[in-house]
Design a protein around this motif. Structure first.
Motif, mmCIF file in Angstrom:
data_model
loop_
_atom_site.group_PDB
_atom_site.id
_atom_site.type_symbol
_atom_site.label_atom_id
_atom_site.label_comp_id
_atom_site.label_asym_id
_atom_site.label_seq_id
_atom_site.Cartn_x
_atom_site.Cartn_y
_atom_site.Cartn_z
ATOM 1 N N GLN A 148 55.107 58.762 60.991
ATOM 2 C CA GLN A 148 56.818 59.697 61.489
ATOM 3 C C GLN A 148 58.211 59.530 61.507
ATOM 4 O OE1 GLN A 148 54.819 62.109 59.151
ATOM 5 N NE2 GLN A 148 56.534 63.613 60.259
ATOM 6 N N LEU A 149 57.296 58.379 62.254
ATOM 7 C CA LEU A 149 58.741 57.160 63.203
ATOM 8 C C LEU A 149 59.212 56.562 62.093
ATOM 9 C CD1 LEU A 149 57.524 56.526 66.403
ATOM 10 C CD2 LEU A 149 59.693 57.790 65.742
ATOM 11 N N ARG A 150 58.726 55.856 61.122
ATOM 12 C CA ARG A 150 58.538 55.162 60.340
ATOM 13 C C ARG A 150 59.861 56.026 59.038
ATOM 14 N NH1 ARG A 150 54.243 53.539 58.068
ATOM 15 N NH2 ARG A 150 54.173 52.422 59.940
ATOM 16 N N LEU A 151 58.823 57.196 58.475
ATOM 17 C CA LEU A 151 59.951 57.542 58.060
ATOM 18 C C LEU A 151 61.572 58.566 58.201
ATOM 19 C CD1 LEU A 151 59.914 59.472 54.871
ATOM 20 C CD2 LEU A 151 58.881 61.573 56.026
ATOM 21 N N LEU A 152 60.874 59.083 59.601
ATOM 22 C CA LEU A 152 62.533 59.456 60.630
ATOM 23 C C LEU A 152 63.767 58.273 60.514
ATOM 24 C CD1 LEU A 152 64.115 61.446 61.570
ATOM 25 C CD2 LEU A 152 62.692 60.898 64.017
ATOM 26 N N CYS A 153 62.909 56.589 61.282
ATOM 27 C CA CYS A 153 63.671 55.514 61.215
ATOM 28 C C CYS A 153 64.710 55.334 59.653
ATOM 29 C CB CYS A 153 62.540 54.419 61.710
ATOM 30 S SG CYS A 153 64.238 52.889 61.840
ATOM 31 N N LEU A 281 70.892 57.311 67.940
ATOM 32 C CA LEU A 281 69.574 57.999 67.736
ATOM 33 C C LEU A 281 68.439 56.770 66.919
ATOM 34 C CD1 LEU A 281 71.055 61.093 65.468
ATOM 35 C CD2 LEU A 281 69.122 61.133 68.579
ATOM 36 N N GLY A 282 69.360 56.296 65.635
ATOM 37 C CA GLY A 282 68.418 54.962 65.318
ATOM 38 C C GLY A 282 67.872 54.029 65.666
ATOM 39 N N HIS A 283 68.679 53.646 67.200
ATOM 40 C CA HIS A 283 68.205 52.574 68.414
ATOM 41 C C HIS A 283 66.661 53.016 69.078
ATOM 42 C CE1 HIS A 283 70.954 49.563 67.178
ATOM 43 N NE2 HIS A 283 72.042 50.436 67.421
ATOM 44 N N SER A 284 67.560 54.321 69.121
ATOM 45 C CA SER A 284 66.280 55.062 70.397
ATOM 46 C C SER A 284 64.587 55.105 69.210
ATOM 47 C CB SER A 284 66.906 56.051 70.273
ATOM 48 O OG SER A 284 65.630 56.761 71.167
ATOM 49 N N ILE A 285 64.840 55.581 67.823
ATOM 50 C CA ILE A 285 63.840 55.818 66.813
ATOM 51 C C ILE A 285 63.167 54.102 67.019
ATOM 52 C CG2 ILE A 285 63.050 55.863 64.884
ATOM 53 C CD1 ILE A 285 65.414 57.933 64.970
ATOM 54 N N ALA A 286 63.888 53.195 66.628
ATOM 55 C CA ALA A 286 63.498 51.248 66.406
ATOM 56 C C ALA A 286 62.526 51.139 67.443
ATOM 57 C CB ALA A 286 64.424 50.783 66.300
ATOM 58 N N SER A 287 63.469 51.929 69.328
ATOM 59 C CA SER A 287 62.459 51.628 70.316
ATOM 60 C C SER A 287 61.057 52.619 70.173
ATOM 61 C CB SER A 287 63.468 51.676 71.345
ATOM 62 O OG SER A 287 63.029 51.199 72.352
ATOM 63 N N TRP A 288 61.248 53.174 70.077
ATOM 64 C CA TRP A 288 60.049 53.773 69.851
ATOM 65 C C TRP A 288 58.504 53.651 68.423
ATOM 66 C CZ3 TRP A 288 57.562 56.424 74.213
ATOM 67 C CH2 TRP A 288 58.416 57.090 74.250
ATOM 68 N N ARG A 289 59.962 52.779 68.052
ATOM 69 C CA ARG A 289 58.495 52.455 66.346
ATOM 70 C C ARG A 289 57.828 51.151 67.206
ATOM 71 N NH1 ARG A 289 60.414 51.380 60.671
ATOM 72 N NH2 ARG A 289 59.111 50.924 60.804
ATOM 73 N N LEU A 290 58.979 50.413 68.013
ATOM 74 C CA LEU A 290 58.023 48.587 68.358
ATOM 75 C C LEU A 290 57.178 48.638 69.176
ATOM 76 C CD1 LEU A 290 58.350 45.929 68.943
ATOM 77 C CD2 LEU A 290 60.481 45.580 69.915
ATOM 78 N N LYS A 291 57.438 50.343 70.264
ATOM 79 C CA LYS A 291 56.362 50.339 71.487
ATOM 80 C C LYS A 291 55.703 50.665 70.633
ATOM 81 C CE LYS A 291 60.472 51.589 74.438
ATOM 82 N NZ LYS A 291 60.429 53.187 75.263
ATOM 83 N N VAL A 292 55.169 51.795 69.480
ATOM 84 C CA VAL A 292 53.710 52.099 69.131
ATOM 85 C C VAL A 292 53.088 50.979 68.632
ATOM 86 C CG1 VAL A 292 52.721 54.318 67.732
ATOM 87 C CG2 VAL A 292 54.601 55.100 69.567
#
Length: 303
Positions: A148-153, A281-292
């Motif tokens: 979902q994070l990949r799709l959202l990003c 928002l893009g930077h925030s989601i990319a950060s979450w993708r990296l953490k997960v």
């Protein structure tokens, strides 16, 4: 530096403990993400609100620099231009109506901006992805949330590129997507004239083109053979040189070349705000993708 466990445990037991620790860390991280998804959704809703069709809309000045080629203003409400009564054009290749000093370009019916309509659709898709991640799917499933994070990003990046514009892949080909009919303007447009509205770098851009038959080598503006005696003597202006000079387009079923091209841009404060929010928002989601991805042992893909 290494760490030792005392008392010593077997390799299988150590592996099991590591898996339990990573599972607990992933669960903790996914709980934090669920809390942050609310703020991400709020940011997307702010973007949607900035594109909402609210009166009085945004009044934008369209004026060419250091010339009188284009002067006027338009009003954007939502994803459409609803007003444009005072756009005056003065181009050597565009004759003015009799008794008028310039050609009046007056929008009498709303003109849709396809890029903004597509942008609004992408924002709503992003909101749906967040709702699915929160309510429909399993918020504790790492693989599901990573997808979902990949799709959202990817969706938010496409939205940002749509607002950035400037390429045919985003804004479409002007000779195929003028989006205008005979009732858009108060005066019927000459067949040798095309006004095209688009979004470039969160600004509204108006590109004016006038057409002629496909240019031959002898007719090329840089060729002396194509210049009149007045032009050669410096008594008349040389034909305009622009980036589409050597191209031939099929416009409304006929092959044409662009004789004259003028583009003006007007920064739209609302669209600039949307662009800034999407970047954050893009930077925030990319950060979450990296953490997960790190906790799940996935390699970063660089996006």
């Amino acid at each position: 530096m290494s760490a030792a466990i005392w008392p010593p445990i077997s390799t299988d037991e150590l592996r099991r403990k590591e898996e339990e620790t990573l599972a607990a860390e992933l669960e903790w991280l996914l709980d934090l993400l669920q809390e942050d998804l609310g703020s991400l959704k709020s940011g997307l809703e702010d973007c949607v609100a900035l594109l909402a069709p609210r009166e009085p809309g945004s009044t934008l000045v369209l004026s060419s620099l250091r010339s009188e080629s284009v002067k006027g203003f338009v009003t954007r409400v939502g994803t459409r231009i609803v007003k444009g009564k005072d756009i005056q054009l003065r181009l050597p290749t565009l004759p003015s109506p009799r008794s008028l000093p310039s050609y009046p370009l007056r929008i009498q019916n709303p003109l849709a901006l396809p890029q903004l309509s597509h942008l609004l659709g992408l924002l709503n898709q992003s909101l749906d992805i967040i709702d699915i991640s929160t309510w429909t799917g399993d918020p504790r499933n790492g693989s599901f949330i990573a997808g979902q994070l990949r799709l959202l990003c990817d969706t938010i990046e496409e939205a940002r590129q749509t607002l950035k514009g400037g390429t045919e892949a985003v804004g479409g080909k002007w000779w195929e997507t003028d989006g205008m009919d005979d009732n858009t303007f108060s005066l019927p447009l000459p067949s040798t004239f095309s006004p095209h509205f688009s979004i470039v770098d969160a600004a509204l851009a108006l590109t004016i083109r006038t057409f002629g038959p496909p240019t031959t080598q002898a007719d090329h503006p840089l060729s002396l053979a194509s210049l009149s005696i007045r032009t050669r003597l410096g008594l008349a202006a040389r034909p305009q040189v622009h980036d589409e000079l050597d191209q031939v387009f099929t416009y409304r079923g006929e092959e044409v070349s662009v004789k004259e091209k003028v583009r003006v841009e007007s920064q739209d404060p609302s669209l600039m705000a949307v662009m800034a929010k999407l970047s954050a928002l893009g930077h925030s989601i990319a950060s979450w993708r990296l953490k997960v991805g790190i906790v799940m042992g996935e390699e970063a893909d660089g996006s």
